[in-house]
Each structure stands twice: as C-alpha cells, then as structure tokens.
Design a protein around this motif. Sequence first.
Motif, short mmCIF file in Angstrom:
data_model
loop_
_atom_site.label_atom_id
_atom_site.label_comp_id
_atom_site.label_asym_id
_atom_site.label_seq_id
_atom_site.Cartn_x
_atom_site.Cartn_y
_atom_site.Cartn_z
N ASP A 276 27.18 -19.29 -5.48
CA ASP A 276 28.37 -18.89 -6.23
C ASP A 276 28.22 -19.17 -7.72
OD1 ASP A 276 31.00 -17.74 -5.86
OD2 ASP A 276 31.83 -19.67 -6.44
N ALA A 277 27.57 -20.29 -8.05
CA ALA A 277 27.37 -20.67 -9.45
C ALA A 277 26.50 -19.66 -10.19
CB ALA A 277 26.75 -22.06 -9.53
N LEU A 278 25.43 -19.22 -9.57
CA LEU A 278 24.55 -18.25 -10.21
C LEU A 278 25.29 -16.94 -10.50
CD1 LEU A 278 21.23 -18.85 -8.24
CD2 LEU A 278 21.58 -19.22 -10.69
N LYS A 279 26.13 -16.52 -9.56
CA LYS A 279 26.89 -15.30 -9.76
C LYS A 279 27.94 -15.48 -10.87
CE LYS A 279 27.87 -12.60 -6.34
NZ LYS A 279 28.42 -12.03 -5.09
N PHE A 280 28.50 -16.67 -10.98
CA PHE A 280 29.46 -16.96 -12.05
C PHE A 280 28.79 -16.98 -13.41
CE2 PHE A 280 31.01 -20.55 -14.71
CZ PHE A 280 32.13 -19.92 -15.23
N ILE A 281 27.69 -17.71 -13.52
CA ILE A 281 26.99 -17.84 -14.80
C ILE A 281 26.52 -16.49 -15.32
CG2 ILE A 281 24.91 -18.79 -15.90
CD1 ILE A 281 25.25 -21.20 -13.94
N PHE A 282 26.03 -15.63 -14.41
CA PHE A 282 25.47 -14.35 -14.83
C PHE A 282 26.41 -13.18 -14.55
CE2 PHE A 282 21.59 -16.95 -14.28
CZ PHE A 282 21.07 -16.80 -15.56
N LYS A 283 27.70 -13.47 -14.43
CA LYS A 283 28.66 -12.38 -14.24
C LYS A 283 28.59 -11.41 -15.41
CE LYS A 283 33.55 -11.45 -13.33
NZ LYS A 283 34.91 -12.03 -13.18
N GLY A 284 28.46 -10.14 -15.13
CA GLY A 284 28.30 -9.13 -16.17
C GLY A 284 26.86 -8.70 -16.36
N PHE A 285 25.93 -9.39 -15.69
CA PHE A 285 24.52 -9.02 -15.83
C PHE A 285 24.21 -7.73 -15.06
CE2 PHE A 285 20.14 -9.10 -14.26
CZ PHE A 285 19.44 -9.27 -15.44
N ARG A 286 24.79 -7.59 -13.88
CA ARG A 286 24.48 -6.42 -13.04
C ARG A 286 25.09 -5.16 -13.64
NH1 ARG A 286 27.32 -4.03 -8.95
NH2 ARG A 286 28.74 -5.81 -8.72
N THR A 287 24.32 -4.09 -13.63
CA THR A 287 24.80 -2.79 -14.07
C THR A 287 24.79 -1.83 -12.88
OG1 THR A 287 22.58 -2.05 -14.71
CG2 THR A 287 23.90 -3.14 -16.39
N ASP A 288 25.60 -0.80 -12.96
CA ASP A 288 25.70 0.19 -11.89
C ASP A 288 24.75 1.34 -12.18
OD1 ASP A 288 26.38 2.11 -10.02
OD2 ASP A 288 28.52 1.71 -10.15
N ILE A 289 23.65 1.38 -11.44
CA ILE A 289 22.61 2.37 -11.71
C ILE A 289 23.13 3.80 -11.58
CG2 ILE A 289 21.73 2.43 -9.33
CD1 ILE A 289 18.91 2.62 -10.50
N LYS A 290 24.13 4.01 -10.72
CA LYS A 290 24.66 5.36 -10.52
C LYS A 290 25.44 5.85 -11.73
CE LYS A 290 24.89 4.68 -5.53
NZ LYS A 290 25.77 4.54 -4.33
N LYS A 291 26.06 4.94 -12.47
CA LYS A 291 26.82 5.33 -13.67
C LYS A 291 25.90 5.68 -14.83
CE LYS A 291 31.02 2.65 -12.70
NZ LYS A 291 31.91 1.56 -13.20
N LEU A 292 24.66 5.20 -14.78
CA LEU A 292 23.75 5.40 -15.91
C LEU A 292 23.29 6.83 -16.05
CD1 LEU A 292 21.53 2.18 -15.59
CD2 LEU A 292 23.55 2.55 -17.03
N SER A 293 23.36 7.61 -14.97
CA SER A 293 22.91 9.00 -15.06
C SER A 293 23.77 9.81 -16.02
CB SER A 293 22.95 9.64 -13.67
OG SER A 293 24.27 9.59 -13.13
N GLY A 294 25.08 9.56 -16.04
CA GLY A 294 25.96 10.29 -16.93
C GLY A 294 26.20 9.60 -18.25
N HIS A 295 25.85 8.33 -18.32
CA HIS A 295 26.09 7.55 -19.54
C HIS A 295 24.93 6.57 -19.73
CE1 HIS A 295 29.07 4.83 -21.98
NE2 HIS A 295 28.07 5.30 -22.71
#
Length: 351
Positions: A276-295
């Motif tokens: 849980d701590a790793l996900k909290f510290i790096f919250k915002g690191f993950r991007t949505d690969i599907k959204k990148l096609s249009g933007h």
Amino acid sequence: MNSRLKFLFLNLFLFFTFLGKAQEKITIGDKQFLFSKVLNEKRELWIHLPKTYHDTGISPAKYPVVYLLDAEINFEYYAAMTDFLSKPPYAEIPECIVIGIKNTERTRDLTPTKSQKKSPVNPDVVLFADSGGSENFARFIQEELKPFINKTYRTQDYSILAGHSFGGLFAVNVLLTHPEYFNAYVANDPSLWWDNGVLISKTKDYLEKNKKFPSHNFLYISQADNEEQNKNWNSDMTQAIEEFKRIVENNGTLNYQHRFFENEVHGTVSFPGNYDALKFIFKGFRTDIKKLSGHPKLLEEEYKRFSEKAGADFSPSETYLNVILKFMKSNGFRASEQYFNALKEKLYPKK
C-alpha cells in the motif's frame, strides 16, 4: 539401431535434458558486504536489481532506491513486490533497486534513546539494555551505505526508507531529525510507544520550531489490529500511533497516509503495508496507455506533474516507450507512433 536401443537413448536424452533444466536457478538478488567505520563492524546487504538493469537492448537507466530494514524478514517478498508493481503497461511504480539491510544489533541500531524495561515474564531480565544507537545507524546509511550504493549501481536521486516495528520507529525518527536523508518514509506499525512516547514529544517540538514538514517528503504509516497487545505489557502501541496521527493530520503539511489493517496483527502488517505504501508514494506515476493514442502529449504532461509532486525528475522508461510503440503500431495509430518514436529518440538517443 534396434527399437529397444533407440528407446534407451531417447530416455537418456530426456533424462539429462530434464536434469539440466532442473538445475536452472531463479535468483532475486545478491549479497554484498560493507565495513562500517561508523559502527565498527561489517554489515551484510541483500541487493535486488530491476529486471531491466542488465538489458543490453535498452540504454542504461538509473533507478530509485529502497533501503529496506530487517532484510532477513522482508527482502524476498519486497523484491518480488517491486517487480510486480513496476511491470508495464500498467506499472504503478518505477522499477527500483532494493537494498535490504540485515541486522546485527537490531535494538541498538533502531531505537533513538537509551531506555530499558523489565521482562514481563521474568522481572530479573532487563530488556533493551543496548538501545539508543539510531543516530549512528542513520549516519552509517547516509555517509557510508548510500555513497557505496550510488557508486556501485546506477541510482536515481530518489530514495525510500522502509521499516517495521522498531524499524518504523527508526523511520519516523530519521524523518524528524534528518528529513533530507530520504524522499519518502514507510513506518509499518511503528513502536512509537518507545521511551514513554519520546517521538510524540519530538514531533511536537519539530512542529513548534519548523511549523510545517518539508513539502516533498512523504510518510506512510500502517497500523495493525493489535487487540491482543491491549491485554499485555505493550498496551500503549495503539495509543501512541493514534496520538502521532492526530498531531500530523492537525498540522496538515505532510504528504501523509495512515492505514488501519483490521485483519492484520503486528507480525503480518508489514506485507500489505509495504504494498500500500508503494502505491501511495508513487500515486500518479501510472499512465493510461489507451488514452495516449488520442492525446500523446498526455504522457509527458503526467510525468511532469508527478515529478513536481515527488520533488525529483521522472521520465518514461525506454522499456515503457517500447510497449507504447508496440501498442500504437499494432492498433494502427500511426501519428501517435511517430510522436513516441521522436520522444524515445529525444530521451534515449542512440550513440
């Protein structure tokens, strides 16, 4: 060659093939030894490198470092956890180097003050007689261990300190005394009851003097359901954590998360806590690969936003860009493919 002889040779071939494969090993790390002048002893380190560290198909990368206390208890699962959470295309965290620090004199190294207790089962036995050496241990990490790791491995200027129980006590103490040593601190069920709550007083003193915590420091605290501990000599565990939580949340300046694990006890809470701590510290690191096609510019925008929050520079890894390029190509997004090819060339130019 008759059929019986052929059958014999086939079985021998299969046997030795299986034997050779059975001897292959899966390793998660290596041991290193470092002599500490500060502690006047040799310390054992367990090192886990990311899966891409030795990948010759990509440019040599630098990685954040996690300094993990109580290596002999936490290292195996923690190394696997970082690999799992950093796997693209849905990586929650960047790939990390994990440095597990094995104990020698645990109480000495992890406690901030000299404090003793009589054993609850035998009053003739004094507990914690060797306590109070955490400042030297912090010096060892900052002045000897970190320079050694930075010299030996390709490290990014971003580090995390993770501890449990006395290790959590140590993490909170380092945050209060040397907040610049690490970017993020993880304290799983920390022993904040230590020495009549000395760190509770230290936290109040810190805020009276500084008014607020450093803007880019992160602190995660997990708390176990220590119902049984309320019946024994260490009954102030829960109260101390709750008091610390109240002080920090009332101040409101620390990037802070507290989580209570209803179904975990003191000895088990560090596993879900560290995840849980790793996900909290790096919250915002993950991007949505599907959204990148249009933007496609969204990738750089989100990494810039995350870097500002973390107080350190983070860029999409070459491995992740390769995954994005494969996705764009296989789905026919030609314009986006060209954009990410150019971004890859800019970030990781071929010599």
